[in-house]
Design an enzyme around this catalytic site. Structure first.
Site, short mmCIF file in Angstrom:
data_model
loop_
_atom_site.label_atom_id
_atom_site.label_comp_id
_atom_site.label_asym_id
_atom_site.label_seq_id
_atom_site.Cartn_x
_atom_site.Cartn_y
_atom_site.Cartn_z
CB CYS A 240 31.83 95.17 29.59
SG CYS A 240 31.47 93.66 30.52
CG HIS B 24 36.66 95.29 30.43
ND1 HIS B 24 36.03 96.36 31.00
CD2 HIS B 24 35.87 94.21 30.69
CE1 HIS B 24 34.92 95.97 31.60
NE2 HIS B 24 34.80 94.65 31.42
CD GLU C 40 38.51 98.94 30.03
OE1 GLU C 40 37.73 98.66 30.96
OE2 GLU C 40 38.24 98.74 28.82
#
Length: 595
Positions: A377, A515, A517
């Site tokens: 990001c 993102h 993750e």
């Protein structure tokens, strides 16, 4: 529908989220279908406007819900996809009731906490619990509900009568919850006195707790500190917590003995890891590690897949800046020493201009010194800014977030965004990214697919065209960036928003607007985190030569000690002793706060 309600007492942060997730793992291992709900008694409608210093990271769901980090625990442990309805706040409930009142649904009656708020809580839970979240049809068997905050006992104050020792915000939820199909699990603290040693819940202690709490001795479970949190479901199983819950919920007819072989193997494997891989995390919220919880978990998933012990070195980005050399020379020197000792560098997302120049310096160091780099990001955005400044000599290149008057804007505000309302106005949730270049590292790591779906959370972005109301990236700048080797290999369906950028003259230099993750799971690590760890420990070439390890989680699993990479890009400038940490069991050299 059956419910397991998890509450906590004494203090916050006892591990209710991990306990709730672990109960879910155990019941799922018994063959039951699970869902989960988190109740946060604060008045915010969601977590989207909260600082990470308040309650940790904001976790983003597929549907764009900005929720508490505990829903991330549920998704990772249970391998499910939750919805924004699985997150309940006092703000949501009151908004729901007020909207009904404005429509006239209450037929002129006085609207009160009881019964209208409590009825709304029950209605919301019953509706959300029926949503299938495991990619199967039909409602789940059990819903695990975590009630945030603390629940206290009733105590008598000297002058002012009876007070409740818990959070007052939780009271309507406590009133609304509980019936014949509920099992209540209360998490409390048993203090540890260093002079005496760890408090063990032997039979005498359990009998005393049972006497004063009116809980059978067999239902008192000890969850002591463990080497990693994946042992918690195993502790619950060893003490037969599943049998007590299944009996209370009357599920004996459909529940089986828990099958946790893979989970047990993962927990024990992690305890045997000894060869470290050192990742430097460059961010602005390093004083509170829960601000980057999903990033840390994704690193952990990838390091286990590469059979490496994860060592996280925290670097506050502002400590890398030139001003820190004058104001705090010790912090400045320490930050750069840790950065130069990295096997890999990760710059996560964030908001605001504090520490941005330090992040740009970290990206510059990684690019010029061939250190594996992953920017997420804002981390991607600063990588583009750095390249424009250093390679194209556009010295004032910047994001309009940090310099609205820059003559070379690399990153711009989204045209559909709002600058007056912060909540739920960002580019949120699962979005599709199409690979423009198939012969690139990120496409190979994702298994040579043509597109991917990842979760987003941002207001500013890199794009290819000029907005009517705002200057954007000059197409000539993009052409020059790509000519110089910074390739935008992934874009959205309009081909205007830049999603993935790679610097090809580098062993591993990737930035992504999304993102990754948030979708990483134990045993199913995120492709880009797997690539970062693989590059940091010399396994990237072998990963790319065997794309099935990247695209098929069942084949990915754990690499053996005989893994012999063709090349290694590992930075060996600095090695420090590694010391183990309790509970979440990531590793640190003692610099900053860690999990």
């Amino acid at each position: 529908m059956k419910y397991v309600l998890v509450t906590g007492g004494v203090v916050s942060g006892l591990g209710k989220g991990v306990t709730a997730s672990s109960i879910g793992v155990l019941l799922k291992a018994c063959g039951l279908r699970l869902t989960a709900i988190k109740i946060d008694p604060y008045l915010n409608t969601d977590a989207g406007t909260m600082s990470p210093f308040e309650l940790g990271e904001v976790f983003v769901l597929d549907d764009g819900g900005e929720v508490d980090l505990d829903l991330g625990n549920y998704e990772r442990f249970l391998d499910v996809k939750l919805t924004c309805d699985n997150s309940i706040t006092t703000g949501k409930i009151y908004q729901f009731v007020i909207d009904k009142e404005r429509r006239g649904d209450y037929l002129g009656k006085t609207v009160q906490v009881m019964p209208h708020i409590t009825d709304a809580i029950q209605e919301w839970i019953e509706r959300a619990a029926m949503i299938p979240v495991d990619r199967e049809e039909g409602p789940p068997d059990v819903c695990v509900i975590e009630l945030g905050g603390t629940i206290g006992t009733t105590i008598r104050h000297n002058d002012s009568g009876i007070l409740d020792a818990g959070d007052i915000e939780s009271m309507p939820f406590i009133e609304a919850l509980g019936s014949d199909n509920f099992c209540v699990v209360h998490v409390s603290l048993v203090p540890v006195l260093n002079e005496v040693g760890e408090q063990a819940l032997d039979e005498n202690i359990k009998e005393k707790l049972s006497r004063f709490c009116h809980v059978p001795v067999a239902d008192i479970i000890t969850l002591n500190d463990v080497t990693n949190i994946w042992h918690i479901p195993l502790l619950l199983r060893e003490q037969k917590a599943h049998e007590a819950i299944i009996k209370l919920l009357n599920l004996q007819g459909i529940a089986k003995e828990p099958a946790l072989e893979e989970w047990t193997s993962r927990a024990r494997t992690y305890d045997t890891l000894h060869d470290p891989v050192r990742i430097v995390m460059v961010g602005k919220y390093t004083g509170h590690s829960d601000s980057y919880l999903s990033v840390l978990e994704a690193l952990l998933h990838a390091s286990i897949a590469c059979y490496k012990k994860l060592v996280v070195d925290w670097v506050r980005s502002s400590d890398l800046e030139d001003s820190a050399a004058i104001e705090s020379p010790d912090l400045y020197g320490g930050a750069w020493k840790r950065l130069k000792g990295a096997d890999g560098i990760l710059v996560p997302g964030g908001f605001g201009d504090r520490g941005v120049e330090g992040k740009i310096l970290a990206a510059k160091y990684a690019r010029e010194n061939n250190v594996p780099f992953l920017g997420i990001c804002l981390g991607m955005q600063i990588a583009v800014i750095e390249f424009a400044r250093s390679v194209l000599n556009l010295h004032d290149a910047n994001s309009t977030e940090f310099d609205p008057d820059t003559t070379n804007p690399c990153i711009v505000f989204m045209p559909e965004g709002s600058k007056t309302h912060k909540g739920a106005t960002m580019h949120l949730g699962s979005r599709r990214t199409f690979f423009e270049v198939t012969d690139c590292i990120s496409a190979k790591l994702y298994g040579n697919v043509s597109f991917i779906d990842e979760r987003h959370r941002h207001r500013y972005e890199a794009c290819l065209f000029t907005y009517k109301l705002r200057t954007s990236v000059n197409p000539e700048m993009v052409a020059e960036l790509e000519k110089a080797g910074l390739s935008f290999v992934g874009k959205d369906e309009t081909k205007r928003r830049m999603e993935i950028v790679e610097f090809h003259a580098h062993p591993y230099f990737i930035g992504v607007q999304f993102h990754p993750e948030f979708k990483s799971r134990p045993g199913k690590p995120s492709a880009l985190f797997l690539g970062l760890i693989g590059a940091a420990c010399g396994q990237l070439d072998s990963l790319l030569q065997n794309p099935s390890h990247c695209s098929n989680p069942t084949k990915r699993h754990i690499f053996s000690d005989s893994f012999s990479p063709a090349k290694s890009y590992r930075n060996t400038n600095l090695k420090k002793p590694v010391k183990s940490l309790p509970y979440r069991n990531l590793y640190s050299n003692g610099n900053g706060v860690h999990v």
